[in-house]
Design an enzyme around this catalytic site. Structure first.
Site, PDB file in Angstrom:
ATOM      1  N   PHE A 114      56.429  33.760  27.650  1.00  0.00           N
ATOM      2  CA  PHE A 114      56.847  35.328  27.354  1.00  0.00           C
ATOM      3  C   PHE A 114      58.170  35.365  27.780  1.00  0.00           C
ATOM      4  O   PHE A 114      59.193  35.955  27.081  1.00  0.00           O
ATOM      5  CB  PHE A 114      55.689  36.559  27.712  1.00  0.00           C
ATOM      6  CG  PHE A 114      54.316  36.121  27.302  1.00  0.00           C
ATOM      7  CD1 PHE A 114      54.150  36.436  25.582  1.00  0.00           C
ATOM      8  CD2 PHE A 114      53.027  35.661  27.845  1.00  0.00           C
ATOM      9  CE1 PHE A 114      52.799  36.677  25.077  1.00  0.00           C
ATOM     10  CE2 PHE A 114      51.895  35.583  27.211  1.00  0.00           C
ATOM     11  CZ  PHE A 114      51.472  36.290  26.403  1.00  0.00           C
ATOM     12  N   VAL A 117      60.387  20.565  35.634  1.00  0.00           N
ATOM     13  CA  VAL A 117      61.531  21.436  36.560  1.00  0.00           C
ATOM     14  C   VAL A 117      61.191  20.979  38.519  1.00  0.00           C
ATOM     15  O   VAL A 117      60.122  21.442  38.873  1.00  0.00           O
ATOM     16  CB  VAL A 117      62.106  22.515  36.942  1.00  0.00           C
ATOM     17  CG1 VAL A 117      62.715  22.690  37.651  1.00  0.00           C
ATOM     18  CG2 VAL A 117      62.890  22.596  35.027  1.00  0.00           C
ATOM     19  N   GLU A 160      36.815  40.306  31.453  1.00  0.00           N
ATOM     20  CA  GLU A 160      36.693  39.963  30.757  1.00  0.00           C
ATOM     21  C   GLU A 160      35.865  38.438  30.490  1.00  0.00           C
ATOM     22  O   GLU A 160      35.376  39.018  30.286  1.00  0.00           O
ATOM     23  CB  GLU A 160      38.325  39.309  29.544  1.00  0.00           C
ATOM     24  CG  GLU A 160      38.881  40.918  29.165  1.00  0.00           C
ATOM     25  CD  GLU A 160      40.440  40.642  29.201  1.00  0.00           C
ATOM     26  OE1 GLU A 160      40.533  41.235  29.058  1.00  0.00           O
ATOM     27  OE2 GLU A 160      40.955  39.312  29.427  1.00  0.00           O
ATOM     28  N   ALA A 164      52.112  40.224  30.187  1.00  0.00           N
ATOM     29  CA  ALA A 164      53.038  39.957  28.945  1.00  0.00           C
ATOM     30  C   ALA A 164      54.291  40.797  28.597  1.00  0.00           C
ATOM     31  O   ALA A 164      55.278  41.129  29.023  1.00  0.00           O
ATOM     32  CB  ALA A 164      51.821  39.707  27.715  1.00  0.00           C
TER      33      ALA A 164
END
Ligand SMILES: Cc1cc2nc3c(=O)[nH]c(=O)nc-3n(C[C@H](O)[C@H](O)[C@H](O)COP(=O)(O)OP(=O)(O)OC[C@H]3O[C@@H](n4cnc5c(N)ncnc54)[C@H](O)[C@@H]3O)c2cc1C
Length: 429
Positions: free
Chosen positions: A11, A77, A168, A313
């Site tokens: 994000f 990276v 969840e 987010a």
């Protein structure tokens, strides 16, 4: 042209790229170890077989194709030399004028990386696929088991961690057990299914108000989920979970308890906090390195009162945009603007029709919160086709509880083929 390198297409990184897109004076390279952007908030739905992986992952190249000045490179990276302004990747070195670090987080097993084998976390598509396989296999094996002890163990699920992801996952297993098992499995009594959330704090979803946290606990109880609060998990192995003297025999244990930033910030030598997040200043740059920014879950940004921003987010999106704007300001000779976070609130869903949502003093639960949760997630999902597919899938399962993605096969390989490992164990401070 100035070369901006962004590490991470989550994000935060993606929003930096979009803000810099098509600028005539900038050449932008976005590097990510995957070639897709993953919508992590819906990952649990892939794990619980409600959605397919392709519905929440979108190719970075497609998202950024309209920006002529942006190149997407797939690669890992390894480290950065901020003095030579060079990034070391698994395919060679890249030099930069401005660097943005947005590598996100990894699971943290609090010095017990050996638990990962028995309790996978949920951060990647491969991990979601593994969780799905374990849950589905538990049902399949319970269906054919004639040993009551074994059956009980197979039908016991323990989720370690009572934050939004743990809730969840537990809610979805509860819902699946109630509706899916009773319909399709002939040898399983759904009331035999036991689901536990083992949580170290006195209440689950502790970043929400006590009132909403209590409502979530009640909703979970209706789905057969038992919350074990203020408990510390002391052991996890193939037989289940140990909580001090107590032992819960369970075949399926899932980890939703801890994350820490990827270790790259520390490897580079930047100042990091206890969670490995790079400490950033008011403009989101790294102190002493004005040409390096960090954002999203990898950044430690202190609010004026001293609190730090959570790994959400909306934080990553806002920080990404702010970093992009500061890079643009510099080109036109304007001073950098300190980052101001706008609290968009928080949400968690417990199951069909049930969620909690909180923004300031506005607190919602039940169906209204669930509708908001659904709308926000559809809105932020990348790609019109994905939005349509997800809406269709949800629409079908809303009325039928029949999820199309409940097939598992050990031989299938998901991308990436090997689930990522947790960071090496570190001595607890
Ligand atoms: C299961 C789950 C559910 C969530 N639910 C919610 C929710 O409901 N609401 C909410 O607000 N937030 C939620 N979050 C948190 C939210 O997803 C994160 O805060 C957000 O993704 C952070 O964005 P980011 O860009 O910092 O990192 P990420 O989105 O994690 O992106 C980091 C990127 O960096 C890449 N990368 C990492 N290391 C390297 C490397 N060395 N080289 C190259 N590339 C690298 C990764 O491949 C990845 O693409 C959830 C997270 C998870 C895991």
């Amino acid at each position: 042209m100035k070369h901006v390198v962004i590490v991470g297409g989550g994000f935060a990184g993606l929003n930096v790229a979009k803000t810099l897109g098509n600028h005539p004076e900038l050449r932008v390279t976005l590097l990510d170890k995957h070639n897709f952007h993953l919508f992590q908030p819906l990952l649990y739905q892939v794990a619980m077989a409600a959605l397919n992986a392709g519905e929440i992952a979108y190719p970075l190249r497609m998202i950024l194709s309209k920006y002529k000045n942006i190149t997407v490179l797939k690669g890992v990276v390894k480290t950065v030399d901020p003095f030579r302004k060079t990034i070391v990747t698994d395919f060679g070195e890249i030099t930069y004028d401005t660097l943005v670090m947005a590598c996100g987080t990894k699971h943290h097993y609090f010095g017990h990386n050996e638990w990962e084998e028995y309790a996978p976390g949920l951060k990647t598509i491969a991990q979601a696929a593994e969780i799905r396989r374990r849950v589905m296999d538990a049902y399949e094996n319970a269906e054919r088991s004639v040993d009551p002890e074994e059956k009980r163990k197979l039908l016991t699920f323990v989720i370690v961690g009572g934050g939004p992801t743990g809730v969840e996952l537990a809610g979805s297993i509860g819902e699946m057990s109630r509706h899916y098992l009773s319909k399709y499995f002939k040898n399983i009594d759904p009331t035999q299914v036991r689901i536990f959330i083992a949580h170290s704090a006195p209440r689950i979803l502790h970043t929400f108000s006590p009132e909403l946290s209590a409502k979530a606990t009640e909703a979970l109880a209706r789905l057969g989920v038992e919350v074990l609060s203020s408990c510390k998990v002391t052991g996890i192995n193939e037989h289940g979970v140990e909580i001090g003297e107590q032992r819960i025999e369970a075949t399926t244990v899932l980890w939703a308890a801890g994350v820490r930033a990827t270790s790259i910030g520390k490897t580079i030598g930047f100042e990091t906090d206890r969670s490995g997040r790079i400490i950033v200043g008011a403009d989101l740059s790294v102190p002493g390195h004005p040409d390096v920014f960090a954002g999203g879950d990898q950044a430690h940004f202190k609010l004026p009162g001293g609190a730090t921003l959570p790994g959400l987010a909306s934080v990553a999106l806002q920080e990404g945009e702010a970093i992009g704007r500061n890079i643009l300001n510099e080109i036109i000779g304007k001073p950098r603007i300190p980052f101001i976070y706008r609290d968009k609130g928080q949400m968690a869903t417990i199951g069909k029709n049930t969620a909690i949502a909180e923004r300031g003093n506005v607190r919602l639960s039940g169906l209204p919160a669930w509708i908001i949760w659904l709308s926000v997630h559809i809105y932020y999902l990348s790609g019109a086709k994905h939005r349509l597919f997800v809406l269709l899938q949800w629409g079908c399962s809303f009325f039928t509880f029949g999820h199309g993605a409940r097939i598992v096969n050990k031989e299938w390989r998901f991308y990436p083929t090997v689930p990522e490992k947790a960071e090496p164990a570190e001595k607890e401070e």
